[in-house]
Design an enzyme around this catalytic site. Sequence first.
Site, mmCIF file in Angstrom:
data_model
loop_
_atom_site.group_PDB
_atom_site.id
_atom_site.type_symbol
_atom_site.label_atom_id
_atom_site.label_comp_id
_atom_site.label_asym_id
_atom_site.label_seq_id
_atom_site.Cartn_x
_atom_site.Cartn_y
_atom_site.Cartn_z
ATOM 1 N N ILE A 15 -5.776 -13.574 -0.366
ATOM 2 C CA ILE A 15 -4.968 -14.703 -0.823
ATOM 3 C C ILE A 15 -4.119 -15.230 0.334
ATOM 4 C CG2 ILE A 15 -3.240 -15.449 -2.517
ATOM 5 C CD1 ILE A 15 -5.949 -14.496 -3.740
ATOM 6 N N GLY A 16 -3.778 -14.354 1.266
ATOM 7 C CA GLY A 16 -2.978 -14.783 2.414
ATOM 8 C C GLY A 16 -1.558 -15.160 2.041
ATOM 9 N N GLY A 34 -8.558 -2.368 -7.784
ATOM 10 C CA GLY A 34 -9.307 -2.072 -9.000
ATOM 11 C C GLY A 34 -9.680 -0.606 -9.114
ATOM 12 N N CYS A 63 0.232 -6.013 4.436
ATOM 13 C CA CYS A 63 -0.575 -7.240 4.351
ATOM 14 C C CYS A 63 -0.447 -8.149 5.564
ATOM 15 C CB CYS A 63 -0.227 -8.025 3.089
ATOM 16 S SG CYS A 63 -1.053 -7.371 1.640
ATOM 17 N N GLY A 102 -2.844 1.388 -8.170
ATOM 18 C CA GLY A 102 -4.247 1.405 -7.750
ATOM 19 C C GLY A 102 -5.187 1.735 -8.893
ATOM 20 N N GLY A 103 -5.787 0.714 -9.479
ATOM 21 C CA GLY A 103 -6.850 0.919 -10.456
ATOM 22 C C GLY A 103 -6.417 1.401 -11.820
ATOM 23 N N THR A 111 -3.675 -2.781 -1.150
ATOM 24 C CA THR A 111 -5.142 -2.845 -1.111
ATOM 25 C C THR A 111 -5.688 -2.249 0.185
ATOM 26 O OG1 THR A 111 -5.112 -5.044 -0.130
ATOM 27 C CG2 THR A 111 -5.205 -4.912 -2.549
ATOM 28 N N LYS A 170 6.286 -0.565 0.349
ATOM 29 C CA LYS A 170 4.905 -0.480 -0.147
ATOM 30 C C LYS A 170 3.944 -0.176 0.994
ATOM 31 C CE LYS A 170 1.570 -2.396 -3.303
ATOM 32 N NZ LYS A 170 1.239 -3.453 -4.241
ATOM 33 N N ASN A 213 6.544 -5.432 1.632
ATOM 34 C CA ASN A 213 5.092 -5.270 1.792
ATOM 35 C C ASN A 213 4.804 -4.962 3.264
ATOM 36 O OD1 ASN A 213 2.336 -5.532 1.986
ATOM 37 N ND2 ASN A 213 2.236 -7.249 0.552
#
Lengths: 305, 281
Positions: free
Chosen positions: A72-73, A219, A131, A245-246, A195, A167, A128
């Site tokens: 998504i950036g 996921g 990312c 996570g998932g 992620t 995170k 974060n």
Amino acid sequence: MDLRATLVPGLLELKNPIMSAAGTFGSGLEYSPYGDITQLGGIITNGLTLRPCMGSPMPRVAETPSGLLTSIGTQNDGVEHFVRHVLPQLPWQDVPIIPNLNANFVEDFSELAGILAAEPGIAALEVNLSCRNDNRSGQRFNQNTVTAARAVSAVKKAAGSKPVIAKLSPQIMDIVEVARSVEAAGADVISCIGTVQGLAVDVRERRAMLGSITGGLSGPAVKPLALRCVWQISHAVDIPVIGVGGIRTAQDVLEFMLVGAHAVAVGSASFSDPEAIFRIVRELPAVCEEYGVSDLDAFRGSLQG
Amino acid sequence: MITPIRAELTVTDNVPFGQPVFWPDGQRRFYALTLERPEWKSWQPGQFIMLRPLSGEECVWARPMSICRVTSQSLVLFIRVVGSATDRFSRLKSGDKVIVWGPLGTGFDMRPDTPTLLLARGVGIAPFAGYADMHPDPSSLSMLFGHSLPSSNYPTDAMAARIEVESLHDRTPEELEEFHRVARLRMTEYKERGGICLACGPMPFLKKVWRFANEIDLPTQLLLEERMSCGTGACLGCSAVTSKHWPDPVKAGLPVQTCTSGPVFWAKELDLDASLSERRD
């Protein structure tokens, strides 16, 4: 049964341990047609940057086996827009609102934290670290102990009394060392995992499935990785850990608590069913009963070898 | 705004549409998937749903599907098999359960007294079936439909009973060019008649229509199809960039979500030439 989860006494106390994960629940308002968002333990809102950000080229999402690959950036309208136009609409008196902070410069982290910490509607700040790259080192902030600590320390200084959540993503040499460094830098809580970088391709077209080639995997595919990280980190630090996570079911919540999480954040499960997070909150007491869990504090971290 | 609802619905029918067509990159298959009608108070043609089979691990995420038709008893979707999810949708049987949330997004403008040109290409015909059903004065509608596969793969017959349909089958790049030329010609005619244009189809086609609409200055709406994961505006996966004409000046030139600000947009309010080019560093 008492489902309350205390992450920081007096400052970040949740009515239950189930929060929404950044990047998967918007500001929370997007999901209000599907359930009562004030029933959640907390809402970690979508990633924010100091200035508006266009985000990644399209396409930005691709399905992979049991997973979702996204880039998504950090598309967002900037922190000012959030504070002026979004935050006033959120039910912050009834549910903790926790923005997710993104920057390429330590100074930007600091400025972002200062702006958000001045808002009574903000319960805590999530930094974060996985990312975006640190402009100085050219690597993700959580890539090493020094840059991770520098970012957390800058946010902590600007955050006043607001708790700071660091995170982390597991794509680093040693997530335990980085966890210890952010704890030493003043993080009040650690959330993990962000992620994991991945790549999905279309052989016929000979192209990457995402416009930015690589993306972050989330996921059910990453749940074992997340459980491992939460288990390792919760043994290594004294601050609480939010497992991410998932997570798709109330049983998944118990799995994360069994390995040491104080709370969890539900992420892309909201994409496969907009009611998922509300159902998890609703079903947790019955699932606790099913597994003979009567006290979440006593249950936490009780994994046998 | 129509508040969306999430429901578990039963499949009541799923039938192939036309014969499978063998194509260099594989078989082309179409299905009309019928679900029991959700308890919607209202909906607008152009809106979509998110759809996912209730059981089965191989399809974890939902997919956006244009609403083709809604009757008193059922919700009908028109599906072209393009990948693993649509293939799974094609194998749904009567009695299977699906999760649906919707109706989502914006619908097409509907003006009873205004000549309205529907431009469709391929599976982009789907929302116009419902549009033709619901329009109070179908005589003011006509559709130009371009397709590279036989017209028997598309629900044109049912529509032709209600509105004027001009169908152009293109088998070569030259014939595709001809379709685009006729599309521009029809748009010019509707400009002269004080009409509007609504378009749905693949992005290369929509880009042409977008350009024609700007050149001709014909009020035109485009239905954008983007990959989506949530349908709620949360994941930011389906962005489109607005033009300087976007109604909210604060958002002009910035990305908006196709699932909530669209999927139906006024052509002049979008900048389809703008690229979301900020790569991750």
